[in-house]
Scaffold this motif. Sequence first.
Motif, PDB file in Angstrom:
ATOM      1  N   PRO A  15       0.804  -1.229   0.000  1.00  0.00           N
ATOM      2  CA  PRO A  15       0.000   0.000   0.000  1.00  0.00           C
ATOM      3  C   PRO A  15       0.839   1.282   0.000  1.00  0.00           C
ATOM      4  N   GLU A  16       1.920   1.312   0.804  1.00  0.00           N
ATOM      5  CA  GLU A  16       2.718   2.547   0.837  1.00  0.00           C
ATOM      6  C   GLU A  16       3.355   2.793  -0.516  1.00  0.00           C
ATOM      7  N   GLU A  17       3.759   1.680  -1.171  1.00  0.00           N
ATOM      8  CA  GLU A  17       4.362   1.836  -2.490  1.00  0.00           C
ATOM      9  C   GLU A  17       3.327   2.262  -3.514  1.00  0.00           C
ATOM     10  N   ARG A  18       2.111   1.825  -3.316  1.00  0.00           N
ATOM     11  CA  ARG A  18       1.060   2.215  -4.254  1.00  0.00           C
ATOM     12  C   ARG A  18       0.758   3.700  -4.161  1.00  0.00           C
ATOM     13  N   LEU A  19       0.907   4.247  -2.967  1.00  0.00           N
ATOM     14  CA  LEU A  19       0.689   5.688  -2.825  1.00  0.00           C
ATOM     15  C   LEU A  19       1.670   6.464  -3.708  1.00  0.00           C
ATOM     16  N   LEU A  20       2.864   5.907  -3.851  1.00  0.00           N
ATOM     17  CA  LEU A  20       3.846   6.572  -4.733  1.00  0.00           C
ATOM     18  C   LEU A  20       3.632   6.193  -6.192  1.00  0.00           C
ATOM     19  N   ALA A  21       3.182   4.964  -6.401  1.00  0.00           N
ATOM     20  CA  ALA A  21       2.962   4.497  -7.780  1.00  0.00           C
ATOM     21  C   ALA A  21       1.881   5.304  -8.488  1.00  0.00           C
ATOM     22  N   VAL A  22       1.030   5.962  -7.704  1.00  0.00           N
ATOM     23  CA  VAL A  22       0.052   6.872  -8.302  1.00  0.00           C
ATOM     24  C   VAL A  22       0.739   7.793  -9.307  1.00  0.00           C
ATOM     25  N   PHE A  23       1.890   8.288  -8.908  1.00  0.00           N
ATOM     26  CA  PHE A  23       2.558   9.297  -9.730  1.00  0.00           C
ATOM     27  C   PHE A  23       3.338   8.675 -10.885  1.00  0.00           C
ATOM     28  N   ASP A  24       3.665   7.411 -10.743  1.00  0.00           N
ATOM     29  CA  ASP A  24       4.268   6.704 -11.878  1.00  0.00           C
ATOM     30  C   ASP A  24       3.220   6.457 -12.959  1.00  0.00           C
ATOM     31  N   ALA A  25       2.026   6.100 -12.512  1.00  0.00           N
ATOM     32  CA  ALA A  25       0.939   5.909 -13.475  1.00  0.00           C
ATOM     33  C   ALA A  25       0.604   7.233 -14.164  1.00  0.00           C
ATOM     34  N   LEU A  26       0.512   8.279 -13.361  1.00  0.00           N
ATOM     35  CA  LEU A  26       0.235   9.598 -13.948  1.00  0.00           C
ATOM     36  C   LEU A  26       1.291   9.973 -14.977  1.00  0.00           C
ATOM     37  N   ASP A  27       2.528   9.628 -14.663  1.00  0.00           N
ATOM     38  CA  ASP A  27       3.617   9.967 -15.585  1.00  0.00           C
ATOM     39  C   ASP A  27       3.404   9.331 -16.954  1.00  0.00           C
ATOM     40  N   GLU A  28       2.930   8.099 -16.946  1.00  0.00           N
ATOM     41  CA  GLU A  28       2.647   7.441 -18.224  1.00  0.00           C
ATOM     42  C   GLU A  28       1.557   8.188 -18.979  1.00  0.00           C
ATOM     43  N   TRP A  29       0.552   8.607 -18.230  1.00  0.00           N
ATOM     44  CA  TRP A  29      -0.540   9.358 -18.849  1.00  0.00           C
ATOM     45  C   TRP A  29      -0.029  10.677 -19.440  1.00  0.00           C
ATOM     46  N   PHE A  30       0.739  11.400 -18.648  1.00  0.00           N
ATOM     47  CA  PHE A  30       1.232  12.704 -19.090  1.00  0.00           C
ATOM     48  C   PHE A  30       2.060  12.604 -20.370  1.00  0.00           C
ATOM     49  N   HIS A  31       2.714  11.467 -20.548  1.00  0.00           N
ATOM     50  CA  HIS A  31       3.596  11.327 -21.712  1.00  0.00           C
ATOM     51  C   HIS A  31       2.907  10.699 -22.920  1.00  0.00           C
ATOM     52  N   GLN A  32       1.642  10.392 -22.795  1.00  0.00           N
ATOM     53  CA  GLN A  32       0.916   9.991 -24.009  1.00  0.00           C
ATOM     54  C   GLN A  32       0.841  11.202 -24.930  1.00  0.00           C
ATOM     55  N   ASP A  33       1.003  10.944 -26.221  1.00  0.00           N
ATOM     56  CA  ASP A  33       1.115  12.109 -27.107  1.00  0.00           C
ATOM     57  C   ASP A  33      -0.205  12.853 -27.273  1.00  0.00           C
ATOM     58  N   ASP A  34      -1.295  12.255 -26.851  1.00  0.00           N
ATOM     59  CA  ASP A  34      -2.563  12.979 -26.926  1.00  0.00           C
ATOM     60  C   ASP A  34      -3.008  13.490 -25.550  1.00  0.00           C
ATOM     61  N   TYR A  35      -2.055  13.542 -24.620  1.00  0.00           N
ATOM     62  CA  TYR A  35      -2.416  14.060 -23.293  1.00  0.00           C
ATOM     63  C   TYR A  35      -2.843  15.525 -23.396  1.00  0.00           C
ATOM     64  N   ALA A  73       5.244  13.812  -2.583  1.00  0.00           N
ATOM     65  CA  ALA A  73       4.374  12.825  -1.944  1.00  0.00           C
ATOM     66  C   ALA A  73       5.140  12.014  -0.911  1.00  0.00           C
ATOM     67  N   ALA A  74       6.354  11.633  -1.262  1.00  0.00           N
ATOM     68  CA  ALA A  74       7.165  10.861  -0.319  1.00  0.00           C
ATOM     69  C   ALA A  74       7.352  11.617   0.984  1.00  0.00           C
ATOM     70  N   ALA A  75       7.560  12.917   0.867  1.00  0.00           N
ATOM     71  CA  ALA A  75       7.782  13.725   2.075  1.00  0.00           C
ATOM     72  C   ALA A  75       6.547  13.724   2.971  1.00  0.00           C
ATOM     73  N   ILE A  76       5.386  13.929   2.361  1.00  0.00           N
ATOM     74  CA  ILE A  76       4.201  14.009   3.221  1.00  0.00           C
ATOM     75  C   ILE A  76       3.757  12.621   3.684  1.00  0.00           C
ATOM     76  N   ILE A  77       4.043  11.608   2.893  1.00  0.00           N
ATOM     77  CA  ILE A  77       3.720  10.248   3.336  1.00  0.00           C
ATOM     78  C   ILE A  77       4.596   9.862   4.533  1.00  0.00           C
ATOM     79  N   ASP A  78       5.870  10.171   4.440  1.00  0.00           N
ATOM     80  CA  ASP A  78       6.770   9.889   5.552  1.00  0.00           C
ATOM     81  C   ASP A  78       6.261  10.526   6.838  1.00  0.00           C
ATOM     82  N   ARG A  79       5.856  11.773   6.705  1.00  0.00           N
ATOM     83  CA  ARG A  79       5.339  12.469   7.882  1.00  0.00           C
ATOM     84  C   ARG A  79       4.112  11.769   8.439  1.00  0.00           C
ATOM     85  N   SER A  80       3.261  11.353   7.523  1.00  0.00           N
ATOM     86  CA  SER A  80       1.996  10.758   7.965  1.00  0.00           C
ATOM     87  C   SER A  80       2.217   9.384   8.599  1.00  0.00           C
TER      88      SER A  80
END
Lengths: 194, 194
Positions: B78-98, B178-185
């Motif tokens: 779960p903690e890794e998934r909180l960060l993986a959110v942004f890896d998934a977003l990164d794939e989306w952002f780099h689609q050429d029709d984003y 995200a890592a910073a605020i997750i660590d805090r939490s």
Amino acid sequence: MRPSKRDELVQKALKIFYRRGFHATGMDKLVAETGISKTSMYKHFRTKEELILAALRLRDQQFRNWLTRRIEELAKAPEERLLAVFDALDEWFHQDDYASCMFIKAASEYQDQGHPIRATSAEHKRLLADYLHDLAGKAGAGDPDKLARQLLLLVEGAIVTAYLLGPDGVSGDARAAAAAIIDRSLANGCLPTK
Amino acid sequence: MRPSKRDELVQKALKIFYRRGFHATGMDKLVAETGISKTSMYKHFRTKEELILAALRLRDQQFRNWLTRRIEELAKAPEERLLAVFDALDEWFHQDDYASCMFIKAASEYQDQGHPIRATSAEHKRLLADYLHDLAGKAGAGDPDKLARQLLLLVEGAIVTAYLLGPDGVSGDARAAAAAIIDRSLANGCLPTK
DNA sequence: GACAAACTGTACCGTTCGGTACATATAAAA
DNA sequence: TTTTATATGTACCGAACGGTACAGTTTGTC
């Protein structure tokens, strides 16, 4: 010398575009709501797009002016100013006519790459990022570029979220998140500073 | 049974609205680009607004489906998934029709309080926040509500910034923040956990 | 008061808007 | 094969779109 009719037009058009949107606001509507004749409008601006661009330029100037001034009033020390960003935003979010960021909305309506309206919107965000970078540098951030970019994410996220889900609490959350990443940047992690 | 003409229309309209905007896309344009007759369109949807709403509902379903699935593929804990959110977003952002978030753009064009399009957009964000809350809870966050709201700010900020200033680096910055605020939490600040 | 500049009102241009009418075609189900 | 449902093309509606033409009015300056 009184404010020129041109400036009056841009000022009023800005508010109307902000409130109603760009495509949704026809020139006839602007005539009706500003009381300025269409003939005058087209004497000052050759197209609707030029009027929109003038409105965006004015908005950029007014908004960044207000934001920086407000932040300087709210806090003196640079690290505190990094957090005061979100206190200023909170005031904005709670204005009763708050309706998100004009540039995000403009870029939403004019999506073509290289379109002047989109380019102007991007430039506004770049200038905002520059300001954050300046604050981050003065606060002694280890990597002011990175900190500024991270803070910009919180700023944009707060703007959008305050619009879509309501303003309450958004700035507080953003501020707390900002504190976490600022701490990391200033202290280089959780290690004691000395 | 083949995909119905109705579904085909909604699917194609979704892409066109996403790429060109809502007010900027006329019904005649939809006829030209989908090859579906206007008569058929108005047999399935009484107004353009209803078609837009159907497109938004489909988008909500498709997008959240894709995002959650991708995150589950990218990380297990779960903690890794909180960060993986942004890896998934990164794939989306780099689609050429984003082209940013359809709901942010929809809410930009239909600003009236209580307008169904704006309400639907808000609901999408609420569901996204719910998902983050779920992840935060499973990760054992001290205050999952707060963490989810803070992460949502980073998500929205990343979406807008990737659109306006380009996708490169945005997700990385968001992930680091995200890592910073997750660590805090998770660790309740910089104190050791024991 | 004369003159020029700026502003106004109204009527209009061709185009596009969201939406409808209607007659025809296609295709599966009976 | 006839029925029934669903698709289509075309022509059209009134309204609104961005933008223009033009004659008349206000305004500040000499």
